[in-house]
Design an enzyme around this catalytic site. Structure first.
Site, short mmCIF file in Angstrom:
data_model
loop_
_atom_site.label_atom_id
_atom_site.label_comp_id
_atom_site.label_asym_id
_atom_site.label_seq_id
_atom_site.Cartn_x
_atom_site.Cartn_y
_atom_site.Cartn_z
N ASN A 1 0.78 -1.20 -0.25
CA ASN A 1 0.11 -0.09 0.11
C ASN A 1 0.99 1.31 -0.06
O ASN A 1 2.07 1.44 0.14
CB ASN A 1 -1.19 0.02 1.29
CG ASN A 1 -1.66 1.12 1.23
OD1 ASN A 1 -2.56 1.75 0.13
ND2 ASN A 1 -1.96 1.88 2.27
N HIS B 1 0.74 5.62 1.29
CA HIS B 1 0.32 6.53 2.16
C HIS B 1 0.88 7.43 2.75
O HIS B 1 1.96 7.78 2.60
CB HIS B 1 -0.17 5.68 3.89
CG HIS B 1 -0.57 6.09 4.87
ND1 HIS B 1 -2.02 6.35 5.13
CD2 HIS B 1 -0.25 7.46 5.41
CE1 HIS B 1 -2.32 7.40 5.55
NE2 HIS B 1 -1.48 7.38 5.98
C1 GRF Z 1 -2.54 8.51 -3.19
O1 GRF Z 1 -2.34 9.92 -2.19
C2 GRF Z 1 -2.87 7.74 -1.58
O2 GRF Z 1 -1.41 7.55 -1.49
C3 GRF Z 1 -3.64 7.50 -0.95
O3 GRF Z 1 -4.70 7.58 -2.15
C4 GRF Z 1 -4.08 9.01 -2.93
C5 GRF Z 1 -4.70 7.89 -4.39
O4 GRF Z 1 -4.31 8.81 -5.19
N1 GRF Z 1 -4.10 6.12 -0.31
P1 GRF Z 1 -4.39 8.53 -6.83
O5 GRF Z 1 -5.78 7.41 -7.04
O6 GRF Z 1 -3.26 7.61 -7.28
O7 GRF Z 1 -4.61 9.54 -7.90
#
Ligand code: GRF
Length: 315
Positions: free
Chosen positions: A106, A108
């Site tokens: 994942n 974050h």
């Molecule tokens: C990212 O900031 C990720 O870290 C978080 O959700 C966002 C997803 O962005 N968990 P995207 O859909 O990849 O543009």
């Protein structure tokens, strides 16, 4: 070729970056499948445009079991090797996460363990920190709590808003995620082995290793480093030194393995090209040491992938 499934709930900019990387820039893996719990997630559209199978699986109220059952059967059918959560805004069940242990990651947008959960950018602003960033980590039963793979930091500016900070973190995410996947593909990223896994891999002495790591307060990155060093020593045909490696002892061969590991990891995860160049060019001293220890070929083999990477790096 490894087969990756990406789970996304939103716009999918991380997905887009990964689609650009695998298999085009790194043919060791491809994005085989994209799954979303949102029918209108733009991530699904991005997948379709890239010719990748895009599947909406509804997550109804209390519907985690249904969602996971459908996702599992699809992933089994498509022979998925790695699950990449990229803006997937749902929490997976413990059995799901356990099934994929070491094969589910994942991203974050904070420097974990700081600011897990929702609104991490706002949490960072509220805490008044001067830097934040992103973390790629393995997923385990603790929300945003699994073993880290890598982090990228960005500054927090005065008068920042959560949106401005999020926008500054995003490019760091787009650097970090492909790098983390590539570390995984090279076998350099893994969760720290637990007692059972470590005992199976290294033998009964692993229980003592865990105790001594604990006593010394080694963090996750140091433990992963120790495991990579031990594995290197195995491939260097030094089985008698494997535990010295796990204990990060001062033995000269262990020290060489540590340096080799530092070099390949650093090279893979550093961003500024000049830093990578410096790191690679500074390896002459290590080569001399390897030669003195009769390990020149072993040392070069350990850095083979890094050398290929260096050849592909353009300045
Ligand atoms: C990212 O900031 C990720 O870290 C978080 O959700 C966002 C997803 O962005 N968990 P995207 O859909 O990849 O543009």
């Amino acid at each position: 070729m490894k087969r990756i499934a990406v789970f996304a709930s939103g716009s999918g900019t991380n997905l887009q970056t990964l689609l650009g990387w695998f298999p085009h820039k790194d043919p060791r893996a491809e994005i085989t499948l994209v799954i979303s719990n949102k029918q209108d997630a733009y991530a699904l559209e991005r997948a379709r445009q890239a010719g990748v199978e895009a599947v909406y699986i509804p997550w109804k109220k209390n519907g985690r079991e249904d969602f996971e059952r459908q996702a599992q059967s699809l992933m089994q059918d498509r022979q998925i090797d790695l699950v990449v959560l990229a803006g997937f805004m749902r929490i997976s069940s413990d059995p799901f996460v356990e099934f994929w242990r070491g094969r589910i990651i994942n991203i974050h947008p904070s420097l974990l363990p700081d600011f897990p959960g929702l609104h991490p950018q706002q949490q960072a602003l509220d805490a008044g920190v001067t830097q934040s960033g992103c973390t790629v980590h393995f997923v385990d039963a603790v929300l945003d709590g699994g073993d880290m793979i890598l982090q990228k930091a960005v500054p927090v500016l005065e008068d920042d808003t959560a949106d401005a900070l999020a926008a500054r973190i995003q490019p760091a995410e787009h650097e970090a995620y492909p790098q983390a996947v590539r570390l995984w593909l090279s076998g350099l990223a893994f969760p720290v082995p637990n007692l059972e896994e470590g005992t199976q891999e290294f033998g009964p002495g692993f229980a003592d290793v865990l105790k001594s790591w604990e006593a010394q307060g080694l963090d996750v990155a140091q433990r992963q480093h120790a495991v990579r060093v031990a594995r290197l020593l195995k491939t260097w045909d030094k089985p008698e030194l494997v535990f010295a490696g796990l204990h990060l002892s001062a033995d000269p061969v262990v020290a060489l393995a540590r340096s080799a590991d530092d070099l390949r990891l650093g090279f893979m995860t550093l961003e500024p090209l000049q830093d990578r160049k410096n790191r690679w060019e500074a390896r002459g001293r290590l080569l001399e040491r390897a030669e003195a220890l009769g390990l020149k070929e072993a040392f070069e083999a350990a850095l083979h992938e890094t050398a290929l990477e260096w050849d592909r790096t353009t300045f």
